[in-house]
Design a protein around this motif. Structure first.
Motif: not given
Length: 638
Positions: A215-223
């Motif tokens: 969630a952290q790494v994918v969320g950061a990439a999406k953001a």
């Protein structure tokens, strides 16, 4: 009127032209130099010289073509009580972000990624992210034992693993992370990175320097708006490795190509399953099985449908109406599940009372595969649901149906007990043990497919070309040996009766356990059954039947056992030597619903056996062992 006869004849007349036309439904970065090259590979190769990308065809092109706001993925989880939906645009954002995370970890074209996930949408996104990069994914059924997972890690040598903290099996939480950590410790091919989806029901500890929080790494990439391009790959480039158990106990890594696979899946969605873009297609399977690859992830999305990722069971989450609730709630038009799931529902709800509670008016057909569909199950389903119930047959190796009833071409007459007619691409031939075609209809033989095989069927095993040749093509030169036994009738309908290993030899007579199971299943009190061959000093083998009763049956099991023995004697004859019918509370199955007949047979014969990695509940085999032990000397013979 069905158009099947003409379409099949068109394929027979010009196979290359047929699949060349079908390939026009796919976006190609570069078209093929040759639709089929008979000199390439072991038996030929489809779409030589073409460049393509599986993720582009499943997601990107639909967004570009105006389907951005259409539903793509529905996650329905009775396990958590939540439903989550993703449009094609939202799915693209998820997949692109995960692909950028994987690329940052060094994953590129040809690298392997093991996916060890529960039934969550992130499992589908992981498969698509790999396809986007040209990486080769290998999905291992979530919750597989560490030893089995380690074997697969060592064979595939993944650069990364995508997993979750846990899975939910009914009411049971299965911790994945300890199993994963132990498997990595056991393996010699250590992954560089593990991306872990933390689930609220049971988060886990992450290992610094190796584990990333999904969630952290994918969320950061999406953001940050990060994504990747779709990497062009050759049509013959492996899209995935899917391990299937081999007779030696060493798993076989079935390899799937890219261009042929897309072409075949896209053709089946409309022509076989009768699905239309924009509709909701549901395959109630798991991403760890071939059905999950072909008809949860890739097939529906290639066709522009919405697909359902279901985290639940046919019964018990919460009741025998679980499937019908999903069909009604999401407006499913095409439903695909295993016969064992329907038998489990029928056992709990023999009168179909739960079916009456839901609006199933959008469902046009029910498709069954994974185990043989006995006529009793077909009749019950058709009677209660009021739609065509289509048994069809295929294998991990083929990746898409070999036989069926092509609803999209117009429904053919349904013959309960038959898996239908050969689909274009497959010429089915029943051979005797010497390899001669069997001319007489309805005669049991070895079911084979004449070469060459159609697009999408596996071109090899991972790093095992000689095993590929010897296991599938050496026994009957010029044919692919399916390892299934069955027969073809006068109308061309195929009847798959058993695995060839399950054809038993009783006093010199080759008998199908599937035919005996069909008789047992016809008894109105029987919910499901299995027949195995047991070593017999006099006859070589003798059949033993195991049966589970429907709920509400009050007749004593011993009386039903006597009736079952008489049924087999009446319908198959004394030659079957069927004298043992044993009542059991449940049958041992894999999580995909296959009955573990081979393990049951080893127990009955007193041979060494190992706990199957994919078993749904290990305790069942203890129950079977106890029942066989009590009856080994004939205690409860009918």
């Amino acid at each position: 009127m069905s158009r099947y006869g003409q379409v099949y004849a068109d394929w027979q007349a010009d196979p290359v032209g047929f699949w060349g036309k079908a390939a026009q439904e796919i976006d190609w970065f570069r078209p093929a130099d040759k639709v089929f090259d008979p000199q390439a590979g072991v038996w030929g190769r489809w779409f030589e010289g073409a460049l393509c990308n599986l993720c582009h065809n499943a997601i990107d092109r639909h967004v570009a073509d105006g389907r951005a706001d259409q539903l793509a993925v529905i996650h329905d989880s009775p396990a958590t009580g939540k439903t989550t939906k993703f449009t094609y645009a939202e799915a693209l954002a998820e997949v692109g972000a995960l692909a950028s995370v994987l690329r940052a970890q060094g994953v590129g074209k040809g690298d392997r990624v093991v996916i060890y996930m529960p039934m969550v949408p992130e499992a589908v996104f992981a498969m698509l992210a790999c396809a986007r990069l040209g990486a080769i994914h290998s999905v291992v059924f979530g919750g597989f034992a560490s030893k089995q997972l380690a074997v697969r890690i060592d064979d595939a040598k993944p650069k990364a693993i995508i997993s979750a903290s846990c899975g939910i099996e009914g009411k049971r939480v299965v911790q994945y992370k300890p199993l994963l950590d132990e498997a990595v410790d056991m393996s010699t091919a250590k992954p560089q990175t593990c991306v872990i989806l933390q689930r609220e029901v049971h988060p886990c500890e992450l290992i610094p320097g190796r584990d990333l929080d999904y969630a952290q790494v994918v969320g950061a990439a999406k953001a940050a708006g990060q994504t990747t391009e779709c990497v062009p790959v050759e049509a013959s480039h492996p899209s995935y490795i899917l391990y299937t158990s081999g007779t030696t106990g060493q798993p076989k890594g079935v390899v799937r190509d890219t261009g042929g696979y897309m072409t075949a899946l896209k053709w089946t969605m409309s022509n076989h399953y009768g699905a239309n873009p924009g509709e909701v297609f549901w395959a109630a399977s798991d991403v760890g099985w071939v059905v999950g690859h072909s008809y949860i992830c890739y097939g529906p999305l290639l066709h522009g449908c919405a697909t359902i990722v279901y985290e639940g069971k046919p019964v018990g989450t919460p009741d025998a109406g679980a499937f019908w609730r999903v069909v009604a709630e999401h407006g499913v038009t095409t439903f695909f599940t295993a016969p064992t799931a329907i038998r489990a529902i029928r056992k709990e709800d023999p009168e179909g009372e739960f079916i009456k509670k839901y609006d199933l008016s959008k469902m046009r057909a029910l498709f069954l595969a994974g185990e043989r569909s006995d006529p009793a199950t077909i009749h019950w389903s058709q009677d209660k649901l009021g739609v065509p119930v289509v048994d069809h047959w295929w294998q991990t190796e083929t990746g898409w149906p070999i036989t069926g009833n092509p609803v999209g071409l117009g429904v053919l007459p349904i013959k309960p007990g038959s898996s239908g007619v050969p689909l274009p691409g497959y010429e089915i031939v029943a051979l005797d043990d010497e390899g001669h075609p069997i001319a007489t209809p309805n005669t049991l033989g070895n079911i084979t497919i004449k070469l060459p095989l159609p697009p999408g069927v596996f071109p090899g095993l991972w790093n095992a070309e000689e095993r590929y040749k010897s296991a599938y093509f050496a026994e009957f030169p010029g044919y692919y040996a399916t390892s299934d036994a069955g027969m073809v009738d006068q109308d061309g309908y195929v009847f798959i009766m058993a695995r060839t290993d399950d054809v038993i030899n009783v006093a010199g007579h080759r008998l199908s356990t599937g035919a005996m199971e069909e008789v047992l299943a016809s008894h109105p009190a029987v919910a499901e059954c299995a027949v195995i061959g047991v070593q017999d000093a006099l006859k070589g083998q003798s059949p033993a039947g195991f049966f589970v009763l429907n709920n509400g049956v009050t007749t004593p099991p011993a009386q039903i056992a006597e009736e079952l023995v008489k049924l087999v004697r009446d319908r198959i004859g004394p030659v079957a030597a069927f004298r043992m019918a044993l009542p059991v509370n449940r049958l041992p199955k894999t999580r995909s619903g296959k009955v573990l007949r081979g393990t049951m047979q080893k127990i009955a014969d007193g041979l060494p056996w190992e706990m199957p990695a994919a078993i749904d509940d290990p305790a069942v085999l203890g129950e079977i062992e106890e029942i066989i032990g009590k009856n080994r000397d004939g205690g409860a013979k009918a």
